[in-house]
Motif scaffolding. Structure first.
Motif, PDB file in Angstrom:
ATOM      1  N   GLY A   1       0.817  -1.208   0.000  1.00 57.35           N
ATOM      2  CA  GLY A   1       0.000   0.000   0.000  1.00 57.35           C
ATOM      3  C   GLY A   1       0.854   1.263   0.000  1.00 57.35           C
ATOM      4  O   GLY A   1       0.544   2.229  -0.700  1.00 57.35           O
TER       5      GLY A   1
ATOM      6  N   ALA B   1       2.320   1.618  -3.494  1.00 60.69           N
ATOM      7  CA  ALA B   1       1.267   2.042  -4.420  1.00 60.69           C
ATOM      8  C   ALA B   1       0.913   3.512  -4.218  1.00 60.69           C
ATOM      9  O   ALA B   1       0.782   4.264  -5.192  1.00 60.69           O
ATOM     10  CB  ALA B   1       0.027   1.169  -4.236  1.00 60.69           C
TER      11      ALA B   1
ATOM     12  N   ARG C   1      -3.169  -0.718  -5.300  1.00 62.41           N
ATOM     13  CA  ARG C   1      -2.359  -1.810  -4.759  1.00 62.41           C
ATOM     14  C   ARG C   1      -2.436  -3.041  -5.661  1.00 62.41           C
ATOM     15  O   ARG C   1      -1.457  -3.753  -5.829  1.00 62.41           O
ATOM     16  CB  ARG C   1      -2.854  -2.123  -3.351  1.00 62.41           C
ATOM     17  CG  ARG C   1      -2.050  -3.162  -2.673  1.00 62.41           C
ATOM     18  CD  ARG C   1      -2.514  -3.366  -1.262  1.00 62.41           C
ATOM     19  NE  ARG C   1      -1.904  -4.585  -0.758  1.00 62.41           N
ATOM     20  CZ  ARG C   1      -2.140  -5.086   0.403  1.00 62.41           C
ATOM     21  NH1 ARG C   1      -2.970  -4.486   1.228  1.00 62.41           N
ATOM     22  NH2 ARG C   1      -1.568  -6.193   0.776  1.00 62.41           N
TER      23      ARG C   1
END
Length: 197
Positions: free
Chosen positions: A33, A36, A43
């Motif tokens: 996460g 991302a 994600r």
């Protein structure tokens, strides 16, 4: 062709984001996460390129290991100089690598046995590079394999400490190189002059 280039660019962006997070936190504890978010993608898109954080760490390790090998191996393979000169040049190349790239390899090696083990190819290449350098050292200084690894372990700390000081702007580049050359040369000379057991 552009689609392949874009995919390669995205993968590089993801690796760069993970590398930045590792540098900032000085740890391998990162999440998909976080990576991302840093790149501004979902994600789930990360799973197109990597099956998890260990795969990202492994890809970063291989990338940096190849960069490092490309810098230090040519210095060790110079046949028209002494081993002391080759070692000084190789450690200077390692110092420059660390100043530019930071401690990514060191962090990965320090934490690799926790949640992010290195993949088989990374392990093979890392062991191969160490063996090659240790064999050059062993042969040049008439050391046992264990002594060669000890010398490498001891002297590796020299550019690692100096690079930290340069990156913190506590010493300048030229001072770091002069100090590295002097300490590595003294270390090599000390092992070369040591009486056999």
């Amino acid at each position: 062709m552009e689609a392949m280039s874009a995919e390669g660019d995205r993968e590089q962006q993801l690796l760069a984001a993970a590398e930045d997070l590792i540098r900032e936190g000085r740890t391998l504890n990162l999440s998909l996460g976080e990576v991302a978010d840093r790149v501004g993608v979902s994600r789930s898109l990360l799973y197109v390129y990597f099956d998890g954080v260990p795969a990202i760490i492994d890809a970063l390790f291989l990338r940096h290991l190849n960069r490092l090998a490309g810098r230090i191996l040519p210095e060790l393979e110079t046949r028209d100089t002494t081993y002391r000169e080759c070692a000084s040049a190789a450690y200077a190349a390692y110092l420059d690598y660390l100043i530019e790239s930071g401690p990514i390899l060191q962090l990965i090696l320090r934490e690799r046995h926790q949640d992010s083990p290195l993949g088989p190819e990374s392990q093979r290449q890392f062991r191969g590079l160490l063996r090659r350098i240790a064999e050059e050292t062993r042969r040049a200084l008439s050391l046992t394999p264990r002594e060669a690894f000890v010398l490498l372990e001891l002297t590796a700390g020299i550019p690692e400490a100096l690079a930290r000081l340069v990156r913190k702007r506590e010493i300048d580049h030229d001072t770091a190189h002069a100090t590295c050359r002097r300490l590595v040369s003294a270390s090599v000379d000390g092992f070369a002059d040591a009486p056999p057991d």
